[in-house]
Enzyme design. Structure first.
Site, PDB file in Angstrom:
ATOM      1  N   SER A  31      -2.887  -7.655   3.131  1.00 40.27           N
ATOM      2  CA  SER A  31      -3.303  -7.611   4.391  1.00 40.27           C
ATOM      3  C   SER A  31      -3.439  -8.822   5.105  1.00 40.27           C
ATOM      4  CB  SER A  31      -4.256  -6.650   4.664  1.00 40.27           C
ATOM      5  OG  SER A  31      -4.015  -5.283   4.025  1.00 40.27           O
ATOM      6  N   HIS A  74       0.780  -1.097   0.027  1.00 41.13           N
ATOM      7  CA  HIS A  74       0.024   0.033   0.003  1.00 41.13           C
ATOM      8  C   HIS A  74       0.774   1.072   0.068  1.00 41.13           C
ATOM      9  CE1 HIS A  74      -3.243  -2.561   2.275  1.00 41.13           C
ATOM     10  NE2 HIS A  74      -3.482  -2.408   1.140  1.00 41.13           N
ATOM     11  N   ARG A 125      -1.928  -5.996  -8.280  1.00 44.61           N
ATOM     12  CA  ARG A 125      -0.627  -6.799  -7.952  1.00 44.61           C
ATOM     13  C   ARG A 125      -0.310  -7.893  -9.083  1.00 44.61           C
ATOM     14  NH1 ARG A 125      -3.055  -7.837  -2.309  1.00 44.61           N
ATOM     15  NH2 ARG A 125      -4.903  -7.496  -3.491  1.00 44.61           N
ATOM     16  N   LYS A 131     -16.616  -6.811   6.298  1.00 42.95           N
ATOM     17  CA  LYS A 131     -15.650  -7.602   6.187  1.00 42.95           C
ATOM     18  C   LYS A 131     -14.719  -8.100   7.593  1.00 42.95           C
ATOM     19  CE  LYS A 131     -13.148  -6.396   1.891  1.00 42.95           C
ATOM     20  NZ  LYS A 131     -12.014  -6.093   1.216  1.00 42.95           N
TER      21      LYS A 131
END
Ligand code: ADP
Length: 162
Positions: free
Chosen positions: A129, A18, A91, A42
């Site tokens: 993460s 990030h 990514r 989430k």
């Protein structure tokens, strides 16, 4: 006219991937706002306030980067902040489908906002993460994946209850 970009995400927690995207965006735009999404659905490990604080202290050296939080519709938040673009990180091909769908949906909702994709340094392409939390939970060393303040926060958060 000042160009502002919003970098939205859960940042649960912020990783070096990030940060790499934030640094790249900060070179392109006059102002970058890292917008931490509430995303209660989430079930984040860190509270919204904790996630905001972790981003804030990791970006203090970047003078044109601000940290904020939002819980509304992203395009509405972007318009409210008078920003021109949304920044997202890409990514691998696996990110593409979801990001493409999200970008086109946001364009449907507000045609004036562009989504810009940034690719991190290759060493961060495997970072997420979720993986960082998994490694930290199992007692692994996450030093090279997250900034020092996040490493400390993970240690505290995942400390076994006595
Ligand atoms: P979200 O829940 O919105 O996907 P994340 O915090 O997981 O929030 O990610 C925010 C944005 O940062 C997304 O565009 C994601 O693809 C991107 N991102 C996440 N990890 C990395 C990384 N290692 N390198 C580059 N971009 C990343």
């Amino acid at each position: 006219m000042k160009r502002t970009a919003i970098y939205p995400g859960s940042f649960d927690p912020l990783t070096n991937g990030h940060l790499d995207v934030i640094q790249r965006a900060a070179k392109l735009f006059d102002r970058v706002i890292v917008a931490v999404a509430e995303n209660e659905s989430k079930h984040p490990l860190f509270t919204l306030a904790e996630r905001v604080a972790l981003v804030k202290s990791a970006v203090t050296k970047l003078p044109n980067v601000r940290t904020d939080s939002f819980s509304s519709l992203l395009v509405e938040y972007v318009a409210e902040r008078k920003a021109q673009a949304i920044v997202r990180g890409l990514r691998a091909v696996s990110d593409f489908e979801f990001e493409f769908q999200l970008a086109l949906m946001n364009r449907k909702l507000d045609e004036s906002i562009e989504t810009i994709f940034m690719m991190p340094k290759d060493t961060y392409t495997f970072l997420s993460s979720r993986i960082v939390k998994e490694i930290a939970r199992l007692g692994g060393d996450v030093r090279s994946f997250v900034p020092p303040n996040v490493q400390i926060a993970l240690k505290h958060k995942l400390k076994p209850a006595k």
